[in-house]
Design a protein around this motif. Sequence first.
Motif, short mmCIF file in Angstrom:
data_model
loop_
_atom_site.label_atom_id
_atom_site.label_comp_id
_atom_site.label_asym_id
_atom_site.label_seq_id
_atom_site.Cartn_x
_atom_site.Cartn_y
_atom_site.Cartn_z
N ARG A 96 0.80 -1.22 0.00
CA ARG A 96 0.00 0.00 0.00
C ARG A 96 0.83 1.27 0.00
NH1 ARG A 96 -2.63 3.61 2.74
NH2 ARG A 96 -1.65 3.16 4.75
N THR A 97 2.07 1.18 0.47
CA THR A 97 2.99 2.32 0.44
C THR A 97 4.35 1.84 -0.06
OG1 THR A 97 4.03 2.10 2.62
CG2 THR A 97 1.85 3.14 2.56
N GLY A 98 5.26 2.77 -0.26
CA GLY A 98 6.58 2.41 -0.74
C GLY A 98 7.41 1.65 0.26
N TYR A 99 6.99 1.61 1.54
CA TYR A 99 7.79 0.93 2.56
C TYR A 99 7.00 -0.17 3.27
CZ TYR A 99 5.29 4.45 5.34
OH TYR A 99 4.32 5.24 5.90
N TYR A 100 5.92 -0.63 2.64
CA TYR A 100 5.08 -1.66 3.24
C TYR A 100 5.35 -3.07 2.70
CZ TYR A 100 1.54 0.77 6.12
OH TYR A 100 0.86 1.44 7.11
N CYS A 101 6.52 -3.35 2.19
CA CYS A 101 6.74 -4.67 1.61
C CYS A 101 6.62 -5.77 2.67
CB CYS A 101 8.08 -4.76 0.89
SG CYS A 101 9.51 -4.45 1.90
N ALA A 102 7.12 -5.52 3.89
CA ALA A 102 7.02 -6.53 4.94
C ALA A 102 5.58 -6.74 5.39
CB ALA A 102 7.92 -6.17 6.11
N PRO A 103 4.81 -5.67 5.70
CA PRO A 103 3.41 -5.88 6.03
C PRO A 103 2.61 -6.54 4.90
CG PRO A 103 4.11 -3.72 6.78
CD PRO A 103 5.23 -4.27 5.93
N ALA A 104 2.91 -6.15 3.65
CA ALA A 104 2.20 -6.75 2.52
C ALA A 104 2.52 -8.23 2.39
CB ALA A 104 2.54 -6.01 1.23
N SER A 105 3.81 -8.57 2.46
CA SER A 105 4.21 -9.98 2.37
C SER A 105 3.66 -10.76 3.55
CB SER A 105 5.73 -10.09 2.32
OG SER A 105 6.24 -9.54 1.11
N GLY A 106 3.68 -10.13 4.73
CA GLY A 106 3.14 -10.80 5.91
C GLY A 106 1.65 -11.07 5.77
N ALA A 107 0.91 -10.12 5.19
CA ALA A 107 -0.53 -10.31 5.00
C ALA A 107 -0.80 -11.46 4.03
CB ALA A 107 -1.16 -9.02 4.47
N VAL A 108 0.02 -11.57 2.99
CA VAL A 108 -0.15 -12.66 2.02
C VAL A 108 0.12 -14.01 2.70
CG1 VAL A 108 0.76 -13.71 -0.08
CG2 VAL A 108 0.40 -11.23 0.02
N VAL A 109 1.20 -14.09 3.45
CA VAL A 109 1.56 -15.34 4.12
C VAL A 109 0.51 -15.72 5.16
CG1 VAL A 109 3.22 -16.42 5.68
CG2 VAL A 109 4.03 -15.19 3.66
N LEU A 110 0.12 -14.78 6.01
CA LEU A 110 -0.87 -15.10 7.04
C LEU A 110 -2.20 -15.49 6.43
CD1 LEU A 110 -0.12 -12.38 9.74
CD2 LEU A 110 0.46 -14.82 9.80
N GLY A 111 -2.53 -14.88 5.29
CA GLY A 111 -3.77 -15.25 4.61
C GLY A 111 -3.82 -16.72 4.26
N ALA A 112 -2.66 -17.29 3.93
CA ALA A 112 -2.60 -18.72 3.59
C ALA A 112 -2.80 -19.59 4.82
CB ALA A 112 -1.25 -19.04 2.93
N PHE A 113 -2.66 -19.01 6.01
CA PHE A 113 -2.93 -19.72 7.26
C PHE A 113 -4.37 -19.49 7.71
CE2 PHE A 113 1.66 -19.64 7.45
CZ PHE A 113 2.01 -20.77 8.18
N GLY A 114 -5.15 -18.76 6.91
CA GLY A 114 -6.52 -18.45 7.28
C GLY A 114 -6.61 -17.30 8.26
N ILE A 115 -5.56 -16.48 8.31
CA ILE A 115 -5.51 -15.35 9.24
C ILE A 115 -5.61 -14.05 8.44
CG2 ILE A 115 -4.12 -14.17 10.99
CD1 ILE A 115 -2.71 -16.94 11.42
N ALA A 116 -6.66 -13.30 8.65
CA ALA A 116 -6.88 -12.07 7.89
C ALA A 116 -6.38 -10.86 8.68
CB ALA A 116 -8.37 -11.91 7.58
N ARG A 117 -5.32 -10.22 8.17
CA ARG A 117 -4.80 -8.99 8.76
C ARG A 117 -4.50 -8.03 7.62
NH1 ARG A 117 -6.25 -8.06 13.38
NH2 ARG A 117 -4.42 -6.85 14.03
N THR A 118 -4.86 -6.77 7.79
CA THR A 118 -4.58 -5.79 6.75
C THR A 118 -3.13 -5.34 6.84
OG1 THR A 118 -5.13 -3.84 8.08
CG2 THR A 118 -6.96 -4.95 6.92
N GLN A 119 -2.67 -4.71 5.77
CA GLN A 119 -1.30 -4.19 5.78
C GLN A 119 -1.14 -3.13 6.88
OE1 GLN A 119 0.31 -3.08 1.93
NE2 GLN A 119 -1.00 -4.56 0.89
N ASP A 120 -2.15 -2.28 7.05
CA ASP A 120 -2.06 -1.25 8.08
C ASP A 120 -2.01 -1.87 9.48
OD1 ASP A 120 -1.99 0.92 6.35
OD2 ASP A 120 -4.16 1.14 6.32
N GLN A 121 -2.79 -2.91 9.70
CA GLN A 121 -2.77 -3.58 11.00
C GLN A 121 -1.39 -4.18 11.27
OE1 GLN A 121 -6.10 -6.22 10.27
NE2 GLN A 121 -7.44 -5.02 11.63
N LEU A 122 -0.85 -4.86 10.27
CA LEU A 122 0.46 -5.48 10.46
C LEU A 122 1.56 -4.44 10.59
CD1 LEU A 122 0.24 -8.56 8.06
CD2 LEU A 122 0.14 -8.54 10.55
#
Length: 232
Positions: A66-92
């Motif tokens: 969502r921002t130029g420095y959100y690669c970790a939150p974005a990647s984390g959201a993708v990975v957690l989503g595969a575990f059935g865990i829904a977290r937004t980039q802003d939350q992470l």
Amino acid sequence: MRFARLVLGAALTGGILSTAALPAAAQAVPVPVSVSAAPAPVSAQQAGLPVPPGQAAVAIKGQAQRTGYYCAPASGAVVLGAFGIARTQDQLAKEMKTDAKAGATKRKNTLAVLNAYVAPKGYAFRLTYAKDNPAALMLSVAQAVGVHKRPTIVAVLGNKLPWSKGKRKVGHAIVAYGYDRSKGTITVWDPNGRRGATGRHVIPAKALAAVVHDLPAEGLGGVYDLSKTPAP
């Protein structure tokens, strides 16, 4: 375009860099399927781990950061989503203490947050080294994807990736969610917002290992190694 220094991205790091700035809201993109660091073993047999299949891929729901420095939150959201865990980039980003001023997320924070979510499901991540070691990289990806049926994160120098080359050193986080050992390739999702960078890429393990962002001086590896935790 804004390049921001991340510490593991920075999140994936004690120091990872981020990439392009994106629109205010990241669009989820369906993708069909298809703490201490230690040196990664070169074979499942040597490590006493389950032997993964020769090739595998898992389903993910890709996101652009969502921002130029959100690669970790974005990647984390993708990975957690595969575990059935829904977290937004802003939350992470808030939980990982992503620093907007520094444009960074510390790896130790990323690791701690991911583990806090996956531990109740019986899993744990640890950081391992794989710089210039395609066998170690392939093993970590194959264990996560082929054995545990989950994607994982790889810390890289984003400016060295074939699809987003640049002169400025940029730490970055991407998601590995497929591999083919016979072809020696790994399939990744890049949340980078740069044109032509966002999305699915298939890259030789040797080429990916060459740009893994290990930080030995800080005791931090560049690959998130996934394992099952012993039953209580």
